[in-house]
Design a protein around this motif. Structure first.
Motif, PDB file in Angstrom:
ATOM      1  N   HIS A  21      43.259 153.111  46.429  1.00 26.04           N
ATOM      2  CA  HIS A  21      42.764 153.971  47.516  1.00 26.04           C
ATOM      3  C   HIS A  21      43.651 153.826  48.741  1.00 26.04           C
ATOM      4  CE1 HIS A  21      39.352 156.296  49.248  1.00 26.04           C
ATOM      5  NE2 HIS A  21      39.884 155.842  50.370  1.00 26.04           N
ATOM      6  N   ALA A  22      44.111 152.606  49.026  1.00 27.79           N
ATOM      7  CA  ALA A  22      44.971 152.383  50.190  1.00 27.79           C
ATOM      8  C   ALA A  22      46.297 153.120  50.043  1.00 27.79           C
ATOM      9  CB  ALA A  22      45.217 150.889  50.382  1.00 27.79           C
ATOM     10  N   LEU A  23      46.862 153.092  48.839  1.00 31.71           N
ATOM     11  CA  LEU A  23      48.131 153.782  48.624  1.00 31.71           C
ATOM     12  C   LEU A  23      47.971 155.297  48.744  1.00 31.71           C
ATOM     13  CD1 LEU A  23      49.092 150.994  47.783  1.00 31.71           C
ATOM     14  CD2 LEU A  23      50.229 152.028  45.795  1.00 31.71           C
ATOM     15  N   ASN A  24      46.895 155.847  48.191  1.00 29.78           N
ATOM     16  CA  ASN A  24      46.647 157.286  48.326  1.00 29.78           C
ATOM     17  C   ASN A  24      46.423 157.678  49.779  1.00 29.78           C
ATOM     18  OD1 ASN A  24      46.800 158.282  45.632  1.00 29.78           O
ATOM     19  ND2 ASN A  24      44.826 157.341  45.170  1.00 29.78           N
ATOM     20  N   LEU A  25      45.720 156.817  50.527  1.00 27.53           N
ATOM     21  CA  LEU A  25      45.498 157.095  51.942  1.00 27.53           C
ATOM     22  C   LEU A  25      46.799 157.039  52.719  1.00 27.53           C
ATOM     23  CD1 LEU A  25      43.514 157.667  54.229  1.00 27.53           C
ATOM     24  CD2 LEU A  25      43.069 155.208  54.387  1.00 27.53           C
ATOM     25  N   ALA A  26      47.653 156.078  52.372  1.00 33.11           N
ATOM     26  CA  ALA A  26      48.951 155.962  53.045  1.00 33.11           C
ATOM     27  C   ALA A  26      49.798 157.209  52.806  1.00 33.11           C
ATOM     28  CB  ALA A  26      49.690 154.722  52.541  1.00 33.11           C
ATOM     29  N   ILE A  27      49.730 157.734  51.601  1.00 31.97           N
ATOM     30  CA  ILE A  27      50.463 158.969  51.288  1.00 31.97           C
ATOM     31  C   ILE A  27      49.933 160.120  52.135  1.00 31.97           C
ATOM     32  CG2 ILE A  27      50.905 160.674  49.483  1.00 31.97           C
ATOM     33  CD1 ILE A  27      50.819 158.331  47.460  1.00 31.97           C
ATOM     34  N   ASP A  28      48.610 160.219  52.259  1.00 29.18           N
ATOM     35  CA  ASP A  28      47.998 161.282  53.065  1.00 29.18           C
ATOM     36  C   ASP A  28      48.372 161.146  54.535  1.00 29.18           C
ATOM     37  OD1 ASP A  28      44.862 161.231  51.181  1.00 29.18           O
ATOM     38  OD2 ASP A  28      46.774 162.260  50.804  1.00 29.18           O
ATOM     39  N   LEU A  29      48.538 159.914  55.005  1.00 26.26           N
ATOM     40  CA  LEU A  29      48.897 159.686  56.407  1.00 26.26           C
ATOM     41  C   LEU A  29      50.390 159.833  56.674  1.00 26.26           C
ATOM     42  CD1 LEU A  29      46.639 156.561  57.168  1.00 26.26           C
ATOM     43  CD2 LEU A  29      46.266 158.924  57.922  1.00 26.26           C
ATOM     44  N   GLY A  30      51.162 160.038  55.609  1.00 28.76           N
ATOM     45  CA  GLY A  30      52.603 160.219  55.775  1.00 28.76           C
ATOM     46  C   GLY A  30      53.353 158.917  55.991  1.00 28.76           C
ATOM     47  N   ALA A  36      45.943 140.566  41.392  1.00 28.61           N
ATOM     48  CA  ALA A  36      46.235 141.958  41.763  1.00 28.61           C
ATOM     49  C   ALA A  36      47.676 142.093  42.244  1.00 28.61           C
ATOM     50  CB  ALA A  36      45.265 142.417  42.852  1.00 28.61           C
ATOM     51  N   ILE A  37      48.146 141.131  43.026  1.00 30.21           N
ATOM     52  CA  ILE A  37      49.523 141.167  43.520  1.00 30.21           C
ATOM     53  C   ILE A  37      50.510 141.031  42.368  1.00 30.21           C
ATOM     54  CG2 ILE A  37      51.218 139.993  44.979  1.00 30.21           C
ATOM     55  CD1 ILE A  37      49.071 141.544  46.509  1.00 30.21           C
ATOM     56  N   LEU A  38      50.233 140.105  41.444  1.00 32.06           N
ATOM     57  CA  LEU A  38      51.114 139.906  40.286  1.00 32.06           C
ATOM     58  C   LEU A  38      51.162 141.151  39.407  1.00 32.06           C
ATOM     59  CD1 LEU A  38      50.170 136.243  39.314  1.00 32.06           C
ATOM     60  CD2 LEU A  38      52.266 137.029  40.442  1.00 32.06           C
ATOM     61  N   PHE A  39      50.022 141.842  39.262  1.00 32.69           N
ATOM     62  CA  PHE A  39      49.994 143.089  38.495  1.00 32.69           C
ATOM     63  C   PHE A  39      50.876 144.141  39.158  1.00 32.69           C
ATOM     64  CE2 PHE A  39      47.294 141.061  35.885  1.00 32.69           C
ATOM     65  CZ  PHE A  39      45.920 141.158  36.061  1.00 32.69           C
ATOM     66  N   MET A  40      50.759 144.251  40.490  1.00 39.34           N
ATOM     67  CA  MET A  40      51.526 145.269  41.220  1.00 39.34           C
ATOM     68  C   MET A  40      53.032 144.999  41.153  1.00 39.34           C
ATOM     69  SD  MET A  40      49.302 147.402  42.222  1.00 39.34           S
ATOM     70  CE  MET A  40      48.533 146.963  40.656  1.00 39.34           C
ATOM     71  N   GLY A  74      44.814 150.587  32.466  1.00 38.09           N
ATOM     72  CA  GLY A  74      45.063 151.948  32.922  1.00 38.09           C
ATOM     73  C   GLY A  74      45.078 152.066  34.425  1.00 38.09           C
ATOM     74  N   LEU A  75      44.203 151.334  35.096  1.00 44.38           N
ATOM     75  CA  LEU A  75      44.144 151.359  36.555  1.00 44.38           C
ATOM     76  C   LEU A  75      45.416 150.787  37.149  1.00 44.38           C
ATOM     77  CD1 LEU A  75      42.582 151.858  39.172  1.00 44.38           C
ATOM     78  CD2 LEU A  75      41.443 149.655  38.821  1.00 44.38           C
ATOM     79  N   VAL A  76      45.908 149.691  36.568  1.00 44.64           N
ATOM     80  CA  VAL A  76      47.152 149.087  37.053  1.00 44.64           C
ATOM     81  C   VAL A  76      48.315 150.061  36.882  1.00 44.64           C
ATOM     82  CG1 VAL A  76      48.846 147.261  36.625  1.00 44.64           C
ATOM     83  CG2 VAL A  76      46.405 146.707  36.685  1.00 44.64           C
ATOM     84  N   ALA A  77      48.385 150.706  35.728  1.00 42.98           N
ATOM     85  CA  ALA A  77      49.471 151.664  35.472  1.00 42.98           C
ATOM     86  C   ALA A  77      49.430 152.799  36.485  1.00 42.98           C
ATOM     87  CB  ALA A  77      49.351 152.212  34.051  1.00 42.98           C
ATOM     88  N   ASN A  78      48.231 153.248  36.833  1.00 42.85           N
ATOM     89  CA  ASN A  78      48.085 154.320  37.807  1.00 42.85           C
ATOM     90  C   ASN A  78      48.589 153.903  39.177  1.00 42.85           C
ATOM     91  OD1 ASN A  78      45.642 155.762  39.791  1.00 42.85           O
ATOM     92  ND2 ASN A  78      47.025 157.036  38.606  1.00 42.85           N
ATOM     93  N   VAL A  79      48.275 152.675  39.583  1.00 43.04           N
ATOM     94  CA  VAL A  79      48.714 152.183  40.890  1.00 43.04           C
ATOM     95  C   VAL A  79      50.220 151.966  40.916  1.00 43.04           C
ATOM     96  CG1 VAL A  79      48.499 150.318  42.578  1.00 43.04           C
ATOM     97  CG2 VAL A  79      46.482 151.089  41.319  1.00 43.04           C
ATOM     98  N   ARG A  88      52.442 153.588  39.307  1.00 49.86           N
ATOM     99  CA  ARG A  88      53.095 154.891  39.424  1.00 49.86           C
ATOM    100  C   ARG A  88      53.129 155.369  40.873  1.00 49.86           C
ATOM    101  NH1 ARG A  88      50.478 156.089  34.441  1.00 49.86           N
ATOM    102  NH2 ARG A  88      48.721 157.029  35.551  1.00 49.86           N
ATOM    103  N   LEU A  89      52.103 155.035  41.639  1.00 47.72           N
ATOM    104  CA  LEU A  89      52.059 155.460  43.041  1.00 47.72           C
ATOM    105  C   LEU A  89      53.146 154.798  43.883  1.00 47.72           C
ATOM    106  CD1 LEU A  89      48.193 155.434  43.729  1.00 47.72           C
ATOM    107  CD2 LEU A  89      49.677 157.436  43.522  1.00 47.72           C
ATOM    108  N   LYS A  90      53.681 153.694  43.431  1.00 50.60           N
ATOM    109  CA  LYS A  90      54.711 152.980  44.191  1.00 50.60           C
ATOM    110  C   LYS A  90      55.946 153.845  44.434  1.00 50.60           C
ATOM    111  CE  LYS A  90      55.637 148.852  42.631  1.00 50.60           C
ATOM    112  NZ  LYS A  90      55.846 147.749  41.653  1.00 50.60           N
ATOM    113  N   SER A  91      56.195 154.752  43.511  1.00 48.81           N
ATOM    114  CA  SER A  91      57.385 155.603  43.637  1.00 48.81           C
ATOM    115  C   SER A  91      57.262 156.616  44.776  1.00 48.81           C
ATOM    116  CB  SER A  91      57.649 156.333  42.315  1.00 48.81           C
ATOM    117  OG  SER A  91      56.550 157.165  41.984  1.00 48.81           O
ATOM    118  N   SER A  92      56.079 156.745  45.357  1.00 51.75           N
ATOM    119  CA  SER A  92      55.865 157.701  46.446  1.00 51.75           C
ATOM    120  C   SER A  92      56.355 157.170  47.787  1.00 51.75           C
ATOM    121  CB  SER A  92      54.376 158.046  46.554  1.00 51.75           C
ATOM    122  OG  SER A  92      53.879 158.571  45.339  1.00 51.75           O
TER     123      SER A  92
END
Length: 354
Positions: free
Chosen positions: A248-257, A270-274, A286-291, A293-297
């Motif tokens: 949610h934080a990453l999606n919000l960061a994307i929305d905030l530019g 969680a940090i080791l997964f990321m 699946g949740l980890v894979a989704n997050v 993928r957001l790193k590339s944004s």
């Protein structure tokens, strides 16, 4: 009675005497009416004073925040408000009974005596896992206030201990009623067994509950809060909650530019997964894979572990979410939020220095 009233009239300056210096029935009647009005006013003023008005808000807040059954919270509220049918309480309500404790037969039966001071209550407390020993003249209100020290030292242990204590209070009251109303004698061991069983059942119910909350805070490179959010959410596990908060934080960061981001969490896994340094369990794969993928944004993104002590704000925001029905953004002007932000060195997520 007439003599008493005449004495009252005589003791007042000019009581029952006219301007001419003569006594009259009419003037005496007026004075007696005035005396009656003053008495009614005084009684009304006294009746407006309630026991709970002298009790600090911290005590009420602690009572309603105890992790226990609603009926036990309500019971403790009534106890603090002196609204239970103790021997002394009933005498104050003009019930003609002996106010002496039916258990020990020595002391008057007050709320403090039933739950703390009676020799029976003392044996129950001492035999419990809390191994609590009430003072010589225990006060329930002072005892509840003293828990603030425990909560400052270790919130989790204090929360569990206070939950146990609430169940013990409830079953001490049950034991008192069984003896007073039915003549059935419970031993201290029976009280402890019932209290412990009820506590464990309640704890299991709470543990199995899937209601949770997410807390997110964004800060800029100066530490200024940009966004604070509480999100009620159905959670299957703690790690799932941590990962959902990061997503949610990453999606919000994307929305905030935001292009450059540092994500901080108090969950090492969680940090080791990321960072893709540890493989997640299948439940959150699946949740980890989704997050990931957001790193590339982002132009630049990194992840960092922080202790819980350094993560107070996001933790408080997550707890707030438990009592909410919808996503809530908190304004910086709220006092409790300001105080939390001022006391924390760094936030959960904030952009990197430009």
């Amino acid at each position: 009675m007439v003599a008493d009233l005449i004495d009252q009239v005589k003791t007042r300056e000019g009581g029952g005497v006219t301007k001419d210096g003569l006594f009259s029935i009419k003037s005496a009647y007026k004075l007696l009416s005035k005396l009656e009005e003053e008495g009614q006013s005084a009684r009304a003023s006294s009746s407006r004073s309630r026991p709970w008005e002298s009790i600090p808000d911290a005590v009420w807040n602690r009572v309603w925040s105890i992790q226990t059954l609603p009926k036990i919270k309500a019971f403790l509220w009534r106890v603090c408000n002196e609204a239970i049918a103790s021997g002394v309480g009933l005498r104050h309500r003009n019930v003609n009974i002996d106010p002496i404790c039916v258990r020990c037969g020595v002391h008057k039966e007050t709320r403090d005596h039933i739950l703390l001071g009676c020799s029976f209550a003392r044996s129950v407390w001492f035999g419990s896992s809390l191994q609590f020993s009430p003072s010589d003249n225990p006060s329930l209100i002072d005892w509840i206030r003293s828990w603030e020290v425990w909560f400052r030292q270790d919130k989790r242990l204090a929360r569990e201990a206070l939950s146990k204590a609430a169940f013990i209070c409830w079953y001490l009251w049950r034991a008192r009623n069984e003896l007073s109303l039915k003549g059935i004698i419970w031993t201290s061991s029976e009280v402890l067994q019932l209290a412990e069983k009820a506590y464990l059942e309640f704890s299991a119910l709470i543990k199995d509950s899937d209601k949770g909350g997410l807390g997110i805070i964004f800060r800029d490179h100066t530490g200024r809060c940009l966004k604070a959010r509480s999100i009620p959410h159905i959670l299957g596990s703690i790690i799932q909650g941590e990962l959902l908060a990061i997503r949610h934080a990453l999606n919000l960061a994307i929305d905030l530019g935001v292009d450059n981001l540092l994500v901080q969490s108090d969950c090492k896994d969680a940090i080791l997964f990321m960072e893709e340094k540890k493989s997640p369990d299948w439940e959150v794969e699946g949740l980890v894979a989704n997050v990931v993928r957001l790193k590339s944004s982002f132009v630049s993104i990194s992840f960092s572990f922080v202790s819980k002590a350094m993560n107070n704000v996001s933790d408080a925001l997550a707890r707030k979410a438990l009592s909410l029905e919808y996503l809530t953004d908190w304004p910086n002007s709220i006092r409790w939020f300001q105080e939390l932000c001022d006391s924390e060195v760094s936030g959960c997520t904030h952009p990197l220095p430009q």
